[in-house]
Design a protein around this motif. Structure first.
Motif, PDB file in Angstrom:
ATOM      1  N   TYR A 226     -14.404   3.750  -9.018  1.00  0.00           N
ATOM      2  CA  TYR A 226     -13.886   4.600  -7.944  1.00  0.00           C
ATOM      3  C   TYR A 226     -12.375   4.769  -8.095  1.00  0.00           C
ATOM      4  O   TYR A 226     -11.825   5.850  -7.855  1.00  0.00           O
ATOM      5  CB  TYR A 226     -14.220   3.970  -6.592  1.00  0.00           C
ATOM      6  N   TYR A 227     -11.704   3.715  -8.512  1.00  0.00           N
ATOM      7  CA  TYR A 227     -10.249   3.755  -8.686  1.00  0.00           C
ATOM      8  C   TYR A 227      -9.826   4.118 -10.103  1.00  0.00           C
ATOM      9  O   TYR A 227      -8.855   4.848 -10.293  1.00  0.00           O
ATOM     10  CB  TYR A 227      -9.644   2.392  -8.322  1.00  0.00           C
ATOM     11  N   ALA A 228     -10.527   3.595 -11.108  1.00  0.00           N
ATOM     12  CA  ALA A 228     -10.054   3.698 -12.493  1.00  0.00           C
ATOM     13  C   ALA A 228     -10.746   4.785 -13.304  1.00  0.00           C
ATOM     14  O   ALA A 228     -10.372   5.011 -14.457  1.00  0.00           O
ATOM     15  CB  ALA A 228     -10.218   2.348 -13.195  1.00  0.00           C
ATOM     16  N   LYS A 276      -4.054   6.897  -2.622  1.00  0.00           N
ATOM     17  CA  LYS A 276      -3.415   6.692  -1.323  1.00  0.00           C
ATOM     18  C   LYS A 276      -4.132   7.328  -0.136  1.00  0.00           C
ATOM     19  O   LYS A 276      -3.698   7.183   0.998  1.00  0.00           O
ATOM     20  CB  LYS A 276      -1.981   7.240  -1.370  1.00  0.00           C
ATOM     21  N   GLU A 277      -5.222   8.036  -0.378  1.00  0.00           N
ATOM     22  CA  GLU A 277      -5.779   8.823   0.710  1.00  0.00           C
ATOM     23  C   GLU A 277      -6.613   8.031   1.715  1.00  0.00           C
ATOM     24  O   GLU A 277      -7.031   8.547   2.742  1.00  0.00           O
ATOM     25  CB  GLU A 277      -6.633   9.967   0.140  1.00  0.00           C
ATOM     26  N   ASN A 278      -6.866   6.744   1.440  1.00  0.00           N
ATOM     27  CA  ASN A 278      -7.696   5.957   2.347  1.00  0.00           C
ATOM     28  C   ASN A 278      -6.931   5.600   3.621  1.00  0.00           C
ATOM     29  O   ASN A 278      -5.741   5.264   3.570  1.00  0.00           O
ATOM     30  CB  ASN A 278      -8.173   4.683   1.639  1.00  0.00           C
ATOM     31  N   TYR A 281      -5.050   2.324   3.642  1.00  0.00           N
ATOM     32  CA  TYR A 281      -4.046   2.131   2.590  1.00  0.00           C
ATOM     33  C   TYR A 281      -2.735   1.600   3.157  1.00  0.00           C
ATOM     34  O   TYR A 281      -2.179   2.143   4.117  1.00  0.00           O
ATOM     35  CB  TYR A 281      -3.795   3.448   1.862  1.00  0.00           C
ATOM     36  N   ASP A 282      -2.244   0.521   2.555  1.00  0.00           N
ATOM     37  CA  ASP A 282      -0.950  -0.067   2.904  1.00  0.00           C
ATOM     38  C   ASP A 282      -0.403  -0.681   1.616  1.00  0.00           C
ATOM     39  O   ASP A 282      -0.856  -1.741   1.180  1.00  0.00           O
ATOM     40  CB  ASP A 282      -1.130  -1.124   3.992  1.00  0.00           C
ATOM     41  N   ALA A 283       0.562  -0.012   0.995  1.00  0.00           N
ATOM     42  CA  ALA A 283       1.046  -0.426  -0.320  1.00  0.00           C
ATOM     43  C   ALA A 283       1.564  -1.860  -0.313  1.00  0.00           C
ATOM     44  O   ALA A 283       1.280  -2.640  -1.233  1.00  0.00           O
ATOM     45  CB  ALA A 283       2.133   0.531  -0.799  1.00  0.00           C
ATOM     46  N   ALA A 284       2.329  -2.227   0.705  1.00  0.00           N
ATOM     47  CA  ALA A 284       2.891  -3.577   0.761  1.00  0.00           C
ATOM     48  C   ALA A 284       1.791  -4.622   0.847  1.00  0.00           C
ATOM     49  O   ALA A 284       1.851  -5.668   0.182  1.00  0.00           O
ATOM     50  CB  ALA A 284       3.838  -3.698   1.953  1.00  0.00           C
ATOM     51  N   ALA A 285       0.776  -4.356   1.653  1.00  0.00           N
ATOM     52  CA  ALA A 285      -0.331  -5.304   1.808  1.00  0.00           C
ATOM     53  C   ALA A 285      -1.144  -5.410   0.523  1.00  0.00           C
ATOM     54  O   ALA A 285      -1.589  -6.494   0.138  1.00  0.00           O
ATOM     55  CB  ALA A 285      -1.226  -4.864   2.964  1.00  0.00           C
TER      56      ALA A 285
END
Length: 337
Positions: A226-228, A276-278, A281-285
């Motif tokens: 799903y990601y890669a 990032k569309e989820n 999504y929280d980049a720091a976390a």
């Protein structure tokens, strides 16, 4: 007014059933229906349920054993409320569990499901552990396995129906949580609200272990793709490592494979960060959760390596600004031992 359905499937659960039922019926939150479905038990489970006279209980019996997934889907359809709490027939809900979870969902209407921490015990009630998982790390880690204890969950019926409810026969909860997390917010309350009984004879550990392992493997590979990308693939030992089963990779006795596996984890983390569309999504976390997972994997392998192998592993995998600090720590531990 009934605000919540507690859904509890039952199959040959006479040993702990009364304790489980009593823990629900004694909740501080009382505005619920208790939907119990017996899935063709051959012991005294049905008689135990029928001995209760509490009007909140709705009892159904499958004519034949359908299995957990069909029984849960039947329960979702029978539920008369928007909120559904899962419960298992051998666990114990703490008195304020339902109150706290309903309160959270009412205060956060954009959240589709909420879980909690659990106190894990053995079949005979001996303490095993409490996993102090942080809710903000669940999104990242759900890629690899489920930290969510199924009977701690309260979810919204409409959201579950949107993803076609439970869709697989094995690892059905993990699949549901993954699908829900693609569309909706979720949260884990940072307190213990349930005692979870970990039986050595449970389906996923003995009777259907091969089926559950295969389901986990397929779900993990699907999640990574799903990601890669659809063609992404990895050795089975790497996938097992990501699930914290380190034995297959250790058995190869190849330091290069361990290094390659950790670098693949870094690549996957980058892919997760780029999508990032989820709504969760929280980049720091994500970065913090990824670091914890990476450090945990590295620390496990270093315990099985020589002092020189540890040093080489650190040089290959630890950022330069942390190398001296890490080398001192690992060398000190090695010399001390």
């Amino acid at each position: 007014m009934t605000q919540l359905t507690v859904l509890m499937p039952v199959f040959n659960a006479e040993k702990h059933l009364k304790e489980a039922m009593d823990s629900i019926l004694s909740q501080t939150f009382e505005a619920f229906e208790f939907l119990i479905i017996d899935d063709g038990s051959t012991d005294h489970s049905a008689a135990i349920v029928q001995s209760y006279k509490d009007p909140r209980i709705r009892f159904y019996q499958n004519k034949v054993n359908l299995g957990l997934t069909p029984t849960l889907n039947k329960g979702i359809k029978l539920a008369t409320t928007e909120l559904i709490a899962r419960m298992d027939a051998d666990d114990i809900s703490y008195p304020n569990r339902l109150f706290k979870q309903v309160e959270y969902l009412q205060a956060n209407p954009d959240c589709a499901f909420v879980s909690s921490l659990a106190r894990v015990v053995t079949e005979d009630g001996q303490f095993v552990r409490v996993d102090r998982f942080k809710s903000e790390h669940f999104y990242y880690n759900l890629t690899f396995f489920s930290w969510i204890y199924h009977p701690t969950v309260v979810y919204r019926k409409k959201a579950v129906e949107e993803v076609n409810m439970y869709t697989v026969d094995y690892s059905e909860d993990y699949e549901l949580f993954w699908q829900l997390s693609r569309r909706h917010k979720f949260y884990n309350l940072p307190e213990v609200l349930l005692t979870y009984r970990e039986s050595a004879e449970s389906l996923h550990m003995v009777t259907k272990k091969a089926e559950y392992d295969r389901a986990h493997y397929e779900q993990l590979l699907r999640n990574l793709r799903y990601y890669a990308g659809d063609n992404y693939d990895l050795p089975h030992s790497y996938l097992e490592c990501f699930r914290h089963n380190f034995e297959p990779l250790l058995a190869q006795r190849k330091l290069g494979n361990i290094i390659s596996c950790v670098k693949e984890l870094d690549y996957i983390t980058g892919c997760i960060l780029s999508k990032k569309e989820n709504i969760n999504y929280d980049a720091a976390a994500i970065k913090k959760a990824a670091k914890y997972k990476r450090d945990y994997i590295i620390s496990h392998f270093t315990r099985h390596l020589s002092i020189f192998q540890k040093a080489f592993l650190i040089l290959q995998l630890i950022p330069s600004k942390e190398i001296l600090k890490s080398l001192r720590a690992y060398l000190y531990v090695s010399i001390k031992n």
